[in-house]
Design a protein around this motif. Sequence first.
Motif, mmCIF file in Angstrom:
data_model
loop_
_atom_site.group_PDB
_atom_site.id
_atom_site.type_symbol
_atom_site.label_atom_id
_atom_site.label_comp_id
_atom_site.label_asym_id
_atom_site.label_seq_id
_atom_site.Cartn_x
_atom_site.Cartn_y
_atom_site.Cartn_z
ATOM 1 N N SER A 208 -8.133 12.802 -4.692
ATOM 2 C CA SER A 208 -8.559 12.661 -3.304
ATOM 3 C C SER A 208 -8.273 11.267 -2.746
ATOM 4 O O SER A 208 -8.474 11.029 -1.563
ATOM 5 C CB SER A 208 -10.042 12.998 -3.165
ATOM 6 O OG SER A 208 -10.804 12.191 -4.023
ATOM 7 N N LEU A 209 -7.778 10.366 -3.594
ATOM 8 C CA LEU A 209 -7.400 9.045 -3.087
ATOM 9 C C LEU A 209 -5.988 9.063 -2.504
ATOM 10 O O LEU A 209 -5.542 8.101 -1.888
ATOM 11 C CB LEU A 209 -7.487 7.995 -4.202
ATOM 12 C CG LEU A 209 -8.873 7.785 -4.809
ATOM 13 C CD1 LEU A 209 -8.816 6.762 -5.925
ATOM 14 C CD2 LEU A 209 -9.868 7.347 -3.748
ATOM 15 N N TYR A 210 -5.279 10.161 -2.744
ATOM 16 C CA TYR A 210 -3.927 10.287 -2.209
ATOM 17 C C TYR A 210 -3.934 11.358 -1.132
ATOM 18 O O TYR A 210 -4.806 12.214 -1.096
ATOM 19 C CB TYR A 210 -2.950 10.668 -3.325
ATOM 20 C CG TYR A 210 -2.876 9.636 -4.420
ATOM 21 C CD1 TYR A 210 -2.027 8.543 -4.308
ATOM 22 C CD2 TYR A 210 -3.683 9.748 -5.546
ATOM 23 C CE1 TYR A 210 -1.975 7.581 -5.307
ATOM 24 C CE2 TYR A 210 -3.636 8.792 -6.546
ATOM 25 C CZ TYR A 210 -2.780 7.712 -6.420
ATOM 26 O OH TYR A 210 -2.730 6.759 -7.399
ATOM 27 N N LYS A 211 -2.930 11.282 -0.275
ATOM 28 C CA LYS A 211 -2.874 12.285 0.799
ATOM 29 C C LYS A 211 -2.265 13.564 0.244
ATOM 30 O O LYS A 211 -1.065 13.729 0.201
ATOM 31 C CB LYS A 211 -2.031 11.745 1.951
ATOM 32 C CG LYS A 211 -2.737 10.669 2.748
ATOM 33 C CD LYS A 211 -2.067 10.470 4.102
ATOM 34 C CE LYS A 211 -2.746 9.378 4.890
ATOM 35 N NZ LYS A 211 -2.505 8.018 4.315
ATOM 36 N N ILE B 263 -4.072 11.976 -14.852
ATOM 37 C CA ILE B 263 -4.420 11.294 -13.601
ATOM 38 C C ILE B 263 -3.201 10.563 -13.040
ATOM 39 O O ILE B 263 -2.956 10.564 -11.833
ATOM 40 C CB ILE B 263 -5.606 10.329 -13.824
ATOM 41 C CG1 ILE B 263 -6.891 11.127 -14.039
ATOM 42 C CG2 ILE B 263 -5.764 9.365 -12.654
ATOM 43 C CD1 ILE B 263 -8.078 10.301 -14.467
ATOM 44 N N PHE C 279 -11.347 13.368 -8.159
ATOM 45 C CA PHE C 279 -11.609 12.093 -7.493
ATOM 46 C C PHE C 279 -10.314 11.315 -7.268
ATOM 47 O O PHE C 279 -10.023 10.877 -6.154
ATOM 48 C CB PHE C 279 -12.596 11.246 -8.299
ATOM 49 C CG PHE C 279 -12.715 9.841 -7.783
ATOM 50 C CD1 PHE C 279 -13.244 9.596 -6.524
ATOM 51 C CD2 PHE C 279 -12.272 8.762 -8.537
ATOM 52 C CE1 PHE C 279 -13.341 8.292 -6.029
ATOM 53 C CE2 PHE C 279 -12.368 7.467 -8.046
ATOM 54 C CZ PHE C 279 -12.896 7.232 -6.799
ATOM 55 N N PHE C 280 -9.532 11.158 -8.330
ATOM 56 C CA PHE C 280 -8.297 10.393 -8.168
ATOM 57 C C PHE C 280 -7.332 11.104 -7.227
ATOM 58 O O PHE C 280 -6.641 10.464 -6.432
ATOM 59 C CB PHE C 280 -7.657 10.110 -9.527
ATOM 60 C CG PHE C 280 -8.326 8.970 -10.244
ATOM 61 C CD1 PHE C 280 -8.057 7.652 -9.895
ATOM 62 C CD2 PHE C 280 -9.256 9.211 -11.238
ATOM 63 C CE1 PHE C 280 -8.685 6.593 -10.526
ATOM 64 C CE2 PHE C 280 -9.896 8.159 -11.887
ATOM 65 C CZ PHE C 280 -9.612 6.847 -11.528
ATOM 66 N N MET D 104 0.821 -1.209 0.000
ATOM 67 C CA MET D 104 0.000 0.000 0.000
ATOM 68 C C MET D 104 0.859 1.264 0.000
ATOM 69 O O MET D 104 0.547 2.249 -0.642
ATOM 70 C CB MET D 104 -0.876 0.041 1.256
ATOM 71 C CG MET D 104 -2.132 -0.732 1.127
ATOM 72 S SD MET D 104 -3.103 -0.132 -0.237
ATOM 73 C CE MET D 104 -4.481 -1.221 -0.097
ATOM 74 N N LEU E 155 2.289 1.835 -3.360
ATOM 75 C CA LEU E 155 1.249 2.187 -4.332
ATOM 76 C C LEU E 155 1.032 3.687 -4.420
ATOM 77 O O LEU E 155 0.768 4.225 -5.495
ATOM 78 C CB LEU E 155 -0.078 1.518 -3.941
ATOM 79 C CG LEU E 155 -0.335 0.134 -4.525
ATOM 80 C CD1 LEU E 155 -1.626 -0.434 -3.982
ATOM 81 C CD2 LEU E 155 -0.392 0.192 -6.046
ATOM 82 N N SER E 156 1.182 4.378 -3.296
ATOM 83 C CA SER E 156 0.934 5.817 -3.327
ATOM 84 C C SER E 156 2.100 6.581 -3.943
ATOM 85 O O SER E 156 2.021 7.785 -4.151
ATOM 86 C CB SER E 156 0.633 6.324 -1.920
ATOM 87 O OG SER E 156 1.720 6.045 -1.086
#
Lengths: 368, 240
Positions: free
Chosen positions: B101-104, B146, B98-99, B71, B74-75
């Motif tokens: 907001s999946l990352y910090k 993205i 959206f994409f 994980m 992955l970021s």
Amino acid sequence: MRTIAVVKRIFQQMLRDKRTLGLMFVAPLFILTLFHFLFTDNTTENPKLGVAHVDAAIVKQLKKKEIDVIEYERAGDVKKTIVDDQLDGFMQMKGDDIRLTFENSDPSKAKALQIKIQQTIAAEAAEKQAAMMKKVLHGIQQQLHAPVKMEQMQPPTVHTSYVYGDKDTSFFDTLSPILVGYFVFFFVFLIAGIALLRERTTGTLDRLMATPIRRSEIVFGYLLGYGTFAVIQTLIVVFFAVKVLDITLEGSLWHVILINLLLALVALSLGILLSAFANSEFQMMQFIPIVIIPQIFFAGILPVEEMASWLQAVAKVMPMYYGGDALKSVMYKGMGLGDIRTDLLALFGFAIIFVTLNVFALKKYRKL
Amino acid sequence: MSFTIVAEQVSKSFGKKEVLSNIDLAVKKGEIYGLIGPSGSGKTTLVRILVGMDSDFAGKVNVLDVAMPSMDVLSKIGYMAQSDALYPELTGEENLQFFASLYKLKKEERQQRIAYAAELVQLTPHLSKKVMAYSGGMKRRLSLAIALIHNPQILVLDEPTVGIDPELRLSIWNELSELKKQGKTLVVTTHVMDEAEKCDRLAMVREGKIITSGSPLELKQQYEAKDLEGVFVKAGGKRV
Ligand SMILES: Nc1ncnc2c1ncn2[C@@H]1O[C@H](COP(=O)(O)OP(=O)(O)O)[C@@H](O)[C@H]1O
Ligand SMILES: [Mg+2]
């Protein structure tokens, strides 16, 4: 946080898709209204009975029983007469023999007519018997030159009362609680299932696996996102049913909402779970006859206690069995939370199982 | 020498069919590594394993010295899939949001990154359009934006320039070189030989095997070929 991102995205998608919103919010109201009028506003026509060589007294009694009696000189070809003159039945008398012929394209109508006729004949026979008795009695009195005391027979008066509902209770009153729950179940299942399926087929679910989102975050995002729409749908359907259609509601409105929310949660988690086993929207539709339709048979419209024991066992694994029972208990029988505790627990159990299975089902995408 | 991505003896089968067999590769930090091979040779399957999207394989993959999938790693990877995976009913900007907001990312940084990525792929004027109204090339560019959205250390791009016109293709490659200079590691797959020239090092893939690897110049000298296509043929591949 990522769960919220998924929820936000679902909102954006749903609010743009006016047709799906319409399906979710308007379609159940439409069907419910249709059912309402189908089952409550039925102006039943009197059955039409053709008669030949029937006692005038009996004909008179038949007419009193809301039967349209049409008298014929001769019986002739009875079956042909029934069809040609659009009768529901035909009655002939030959001496003491009575011959009944029914049209019977609607067996329940034929049965009802048959019962009415039999009641009339029995009543007539009893009256004749009584008249005969009187005559016999009169004869005895005259021979004895003294009055014979005989107690006057009074037919007993029947007082009717009901545990649930009243004399005006219609089939729709017992059906509607189940329908309310069923529609919530059906539409939530379909919309959530197809939404996650689309995410699979367009490759975005796969693409998400290249981001640090967790499988559980996706599942909970879906539950929360579509759950919100399910809550709104539930509120609309329940309020419409109770306030506009005036469906019997003996128990608490809040309990009805609670049951429906649990049903929606089960449908939501089941829908997204089964979408894992479908490769297209069409395949998702194929779950409707397998998973959704059978539920209605076990939801309490047909009495489950009278089913074969193996069918009763099947009923126990159907979420709608518990949902239907709980809704009927609250809406029709006016029961409280304590009485439906088992139902609620069962629904909650289903939801937990399906949610957990969902997190596992996504494992085929990524192990984390 | 620090390697960002190391794959050892990676094999992968779909059912009985072996799609990758004993792949070894090592990608250095700050280079553009090309995977060149005809369609169906296994490039997509390989990069999916490298980014941790597929964990059902034999062998070992380490990214930033961590075994995949992870994980954490992955970021730090930006991935662009071969087929665009976008939400068509959302606008370009909403897809990016959206994409992102999946990352910090802090809100400010997120807006900055969205503006940067959109500018890079020349989509800024089209951000408020719904993706379903995008052309194929525009979708490709949005997918690339993205992949860049969270400023990842590693970029894995699966056929990034398919369907993009030559002028924009050139400017995208220039930007990739720019990212490389910033110290980012790039893995790019392509089936176009002239794009392979722009890679620092490359591996030629055929039927799930790496048939040869090295820098474009080394390869041409080694096989005494005037271009990479010649190298591919001489190394045992068919003409692509
Ligand atoms: N999900 C899958 N199931 C079965 N076979 C697959 C799957 N994905 C890819 N393949 C097969 O693996 C091989 C390599 O595919 P791929 O990695 O997409 O090649 P490339 O990206 O080089 O065009 C092809 O023969 C393809 O048919
Ligand atoms: Mg490919």
